[in-house]
Design a protein around this motif. Structure first.
Motif, short mmCIF file in Angstrom:
data_model
loop_
_atom_site.label_atom_id
_atom_site.label_comp_id
_atom_site.label_asym_id
_atom_site.label_seq_id
_atom_site.Cartn_x
_atom_site.Cartn_y
_atom_site.Cartn_z
N LYS A 33 0.82 -1.22 0.00
CA LYS A 33 0.00 0.00 0.00
C LYS A 33 0.85 1.27 0.00
CE LYS A 33 -3.88 -2.08 -0.31
NZ LYS A 33 -3.30 -3.30 -0.87
N ILE A 34 1.98 1.28 0.67
CA ILE A 34 2.81 2.48 0.65
C ILE A 34 3.32 2.74 -0.75
CG2 ILE A 34 4.87 1.21 1.37
CD1 ILE A 34 4.00 4.90 2.16
N ARG B 30 3.41 8.94 2.85
CA ARG B 30 3.34 8.39 4.21
C ARG B 30 2.12 8.92 4.96
NH1 ARG B 30 7.29 5.21 5.76
NH2 ARG B 30 9.20 5.12 4.52
N ARG B 31 1.76 10.18 4.74
CA ARG B 31 0.53 10.71 5.37
C ARG B 31 -0.70 9.97 4.87
NH1 ARG B 31 2.83 15.70 4.10
NH2 ARG B 31 1.21 16.12 2.53
N ALA B 32 -0.75 9.77 3.56
CA ALA B 32 -1.89 9.06 2.97
C ALA B 32 -1.95 7.62 3.47
CB ALA B 32 -1.80 9.09 1.45
N VAL C 188 2.55 -19.90 5.47
CA VAL C 188 2.88 -18.53 5.84
C VAL C 188 1.81 -17.60 5.27
CG1 VAL C 188 4.56 -16.65 5.52
CG2 VAL C 188 5.36 -19.00 5.92
N LEU C 189 1.38 -16.61 6.05
CA LEU C 189 0.42 -15.61 5.59
C LEU C 189 1.16 -14.31 5.28
CD1 LEU C 189 -2.47 -16.16 8.17
CD2 LEU C 189 -2.50 -16.76 5.74
N SER C 190 0.85 -13.71 4.12
CA SER C 190 1.52 -12.47 3.72
C SER C 190 0.49 -11.44 3.31
CB SER C 190 2.49 -12.74 2.56
OG SER C 190 1.78 -13.15 1.40
N THR C 191 0.91 -10.17 3.33
CA THR C 191 -0.02 -9.08 3.02
C THR C 191 0.73 -7.88 2.46
OG1 THR C 191 -1.75 -7.66 3.95
CG2 THR C 191 0.17 -8.05 5.32
N GLY C 192 -0.02 -7.01 1.77
CA GLY C 192 0.54 -5.74 1.34
C GLY C 192 0.30 -4.63 2.35
#
Length: 236
Positions: A60-61, A75-77, A115-119
């Motif tokens: 997401k960043i 970073r604010r968003a 394993v679990l991963s995420t954005g």
């Protein structure tokens, strides 16, 4: 040819794959956009939302860096997005994809490492795990920061899963599953022999196959059976 018996490590996406969030990403994006002065109904909002939809699965960043340019604005968003998403999670608006927990337990009981991963950022990932009671379901969970900062479509999280668990001695013994094109790209770039798209999230069968899916499943609940006898679904 890889068979189900060859797979030793399974890396699963969360939102849209093992976790049903009912479109919370778009709701959280709306909150972040307002925070940045981008109002719903405007051309700018529509353009940015289209990009968010097209890049589902990406860190997401990284998405916010593209949308807002400089690092401070991104970073604010991202902080506003993560806060909004966390509040929606805390409000009870997520649930496991039907059969997801059972699939994870079945693979684990068969001797596979899952394993679990995420954005998402770690704080959001932890909130999701806590809301579902999944804190102890798998031995390792990963977000982009855990793999050096690069999320999908880079292969880093899949490779970090291998390095941190030591579950296998070859990337060909990894299976990856996710609901987005970026999940497929990440798995293929990591060298996984099984890269399974699921139809419970952002992208459809054609999009998943175009991005390199070796298999397309109705949901992650079908993954244990697939790994019991792998057959490549891609057109010859």
């Amino acid at each position: 040819m890889t068979t189900g018996a060859d797979i030793q490590l399974v890396v699963l996406d969360m939102a849209g794959t093992t976790v049903a969030d009912g479109g919370l990403v778009e709701r959280a994006f709306d909150a972040a956009a307002r925070h940045m002065g981008v109002e719903p109904g405007t051309h700018g909002h529509a353009e940015k939302l289209a990009y968010v939809r097209a890049t589902m699965g990406e860190s997401k960043i990284s998405v916010f860096r593209h949308l807002f340019g400089d690092e401070a604005a991104a970073r604010r968003a991202n902080a506003a997005f993560e806060q909004a998403y966390g509040e929606l999670v805390d409000g009870g608006l997520i649930a496991p994809v039907p059969g997801a927990r059972e699939a994870i337990e079945a693979m684990r009981d068969a001797g596979l490492t899952v394993v679990l991963s995420t954005g998402f950022a770690r704080v959001t990932q932890d909130a999701i795990l806590a809301a579902l009671g999944w804190q102890d379901l798998v031995p390792l969970t990963l977000c982009p920061a855990d793999a050096g900062g690069r999320g999908r479509p880079y292969p880093d999280m899949v490779l970090a899963a291998l390095l941190r668990t030591g579950a296998t001695d070859a990337v060909q013994r990894i299976a990856v599953a996710g609901d987005t094109s970026y999940d497929m790209l990440s798995g293929r770039r990591a060298g996984a022999s099984v890269v399974a798209g699921v139809l419970t999230g952002a992208h459809d069968k054609d999009q998943l196959l175009a991005a390199g899916a070796t298999h397309v499943l109705g949901s992650v609940a079908e993954l244990p059976a697939l790994l019991g006898g792998v057959r490549d679904d891609r057109p010859a």
